[in-house]
Design an enzyme around this catalytic site. Sequence first.
Site, PDB file in Angstrom:
ATOM      1  N   GLU A 163     -32.278  29.251 -18.461  1.00 32.69           N
ATOM      2  CA  GLU A 163     -30.945  28.673 -18.240  1.00 32.69           C
ATOM      3  C   GLU A 163     -30.642  27.598 -19.282  1.00 32.69           C
ATOM      4  O   GLU A 163     -29.567  27.571 -19.899  1.00 32.69           O
ATOM      5  CB  GLU A 163     -30.860  28.031 -16.847  1.00 32.69           C
ATOM      6  CG  GLU A 163     -30.898  28.999 -15.686  1.00 32.69           C
ATOM      7  CD  GLU A 163     -32.312  29.287 -15.192  1.00 32.69           C
ATOM      8  OE1 GLU A 163     -33.277  29.131 -15.988  1.00 32.69           O
ATOM      9  OE2 GLU A 163     -32.458  29.686 -14.022  1.00 32.69           O
ATOM     10  N   HIS A 214     -17.349  16.803  10.221  1.00 32.60           N
ATOM     11  CA  HIS A 214     -16.237  17.732  10.418  1.00 32.60           C
ATOM     12  C   HIS A 214     -16.607  19.139   9.975  1.00 32.60           C
ATOM     13  O   HIS A 214     -15.734  19.978   9.765  1.00 32.60           O
ATOM     14  CB  HIS A 214     -14.999  17.223   9.680  1.00 32.60           C
ATOM     15  CG  HIS A 214     -14.545  15.899  10.225  1.00 32.60           C
ATOM     16  ND1 HIS A 214     -13.668  15.795  11.283  1.00 32.60           N
ATOM     17  CD2 HIS A 214     -14.909  14.643   9.910  1.00 32.60           C
ATOM     18  CE1 HIS A 214     -13.480  14.514  11.570  1.00 32.60           C
ATOM     19  NE2 HIS A 214     -14.239  13.791  10.753  1.00 32.60           N
TER      20      HIS A 214
END
Length: 535
Positions: A207, A375
């Site tokens: 990478e 949430h």
Amino acid sequence: MPTPFSPRCDRTEAWADLRQHFHDRGRRFDLRTAFADDPRRFATLSLEAPEVFADLSKNLVGADTLALLLALARECRIEARRDAMLAGEATNRTEGRAVLHTALRAPRGAAPHAAQVHDALEAMLAYAERVRDTAASGIRDVVNIGIGGSDLGPQMAVRALQERAHPAITCHFVSNVDAHDIARVLRQLDATRTLFIVASKTFTTQETLTNARIAKDWFVAHGGRDIAGHFVAVTTNVRSAAEFGIDTTFAFWDWVGGRYSLWSAIGLPIALALGADDFRALLAGAHAMDRHFATAPAARNLPLLLALLDVWYRNFHGFATRCVAPYHQGLARLPAYLQQLEMESNGKRVDLAGEPLPHATSGVIWGEPGTNGQHAFFQMLHQGSDVVPVEFILVRESAHPHADSHAKLIANGLAQARALMVGKTVDEAQRERAPTAAPDIDPAVLARHRSFPGNRPSTTLLLERLTPRSLGALIALYEHRVFASGALWGINSFDQWGVELGKAMASDLLQRLASGDTRGLDSSTAGLLSRLRAG
Ligand code: F6P
């Protein structure tokens, strides 16, 4: 002579005692009763470590459980293993390497390799200060190209301490081989004002080398000429960096594990963002935690106590995951950083002698900053069928002037820890009004939906302020906890053979993607490969 293998946790008397204890009492431990019975529970089960105050009292342990866990640490000779690591023994046995990230933050003369560590540190910090003189250096953007330990630590720390960062330098982090990642960053840059750091311990990582090549081509295509002035490498493999065409190199050593390397030159983006003094403060905070780990008695040794709780939850309660909930937006990348630190270190299934383990090791570490997580997944933490110990990280003073929002943040963190613990009975739920409930629902049915089991454990770590020093101490706390839990489980926390197979298969499949050769592949991989080549 290496320290002999310490007894594996499951082969100790304490383990058998813990089993019995779990069966007799531990599994029925109730936090609400424990607090009601012992007004001193918070005082007894909270402790002060350097820069970190820890409240362990909302964990599913009594004095009896703790005594047995400490006996386990003694029988596993954790302190001897710790001392051997700190002295530079080849603790990473499968690679024959010492594990000395602690030497990177020790004052000169206080740990092995002091001369080379401090010479390298001085050189790196002097370079960082030269670049930070933006009028002279002309640098406005820094792009760190690296992955895993060569990305997550610096990225997490720069984000955590953003308020203190150089106002005229922007740090970018590119890690994924998916070039959407680097393309997003390059779009914003001016080649003449950009410094690229190619960070790779091995300088062989696909990478990073792919992204570094893209960056170099982009630099040249955009009028960049002075590669030496705009590309630096941070690596243990200086020769490969030179072959790649980078002459300015900051070296580190094979006794620094990738996921433990932010204290080395891998921390260059941190030094560029924050400056030499802050980088030294980060090291000093970590060193203070190292001293605590090395010297505090076991019963007051925070990394060890957290490791013992990890073992208690993972191997006796059978909890498979742990949630990290930092109530500070700056710590948004801490869960990702800890995923590598803990799961790459302790996601192992054989002991030091290569014997398969009969017990579980690293669970899944996950999380999000509060209050966002509330949430999203906190519903599951409160009422789901699995128990997930949660780690709340609270910071007493904010770095912004909005006292009202900070008070709300802290109140939410405290509330979640308390709600997980106290829960709500069906009776309590039935006595409450529920204005949003369906008007025709049976109140008894509704109350069962609205009740919370409670007795869900959490730890709260409290920092006074998020500073380089406290961040250093916090990270070192986690590093030592991972070492201690790995040592209890009897594994090598410092290798990562589990990433090799996928890497080897990816190079094979890369060639097959080009040639279309599917011989010898399973039909699923062959079918997908053919489909991906079509068109
Ligand atoms: O994912 C495997 C790994 O070797 C990690 O341990 C390491 O942090 C990462 O790859 C990057 O390696 P390097 O710094 O050598 O490019």
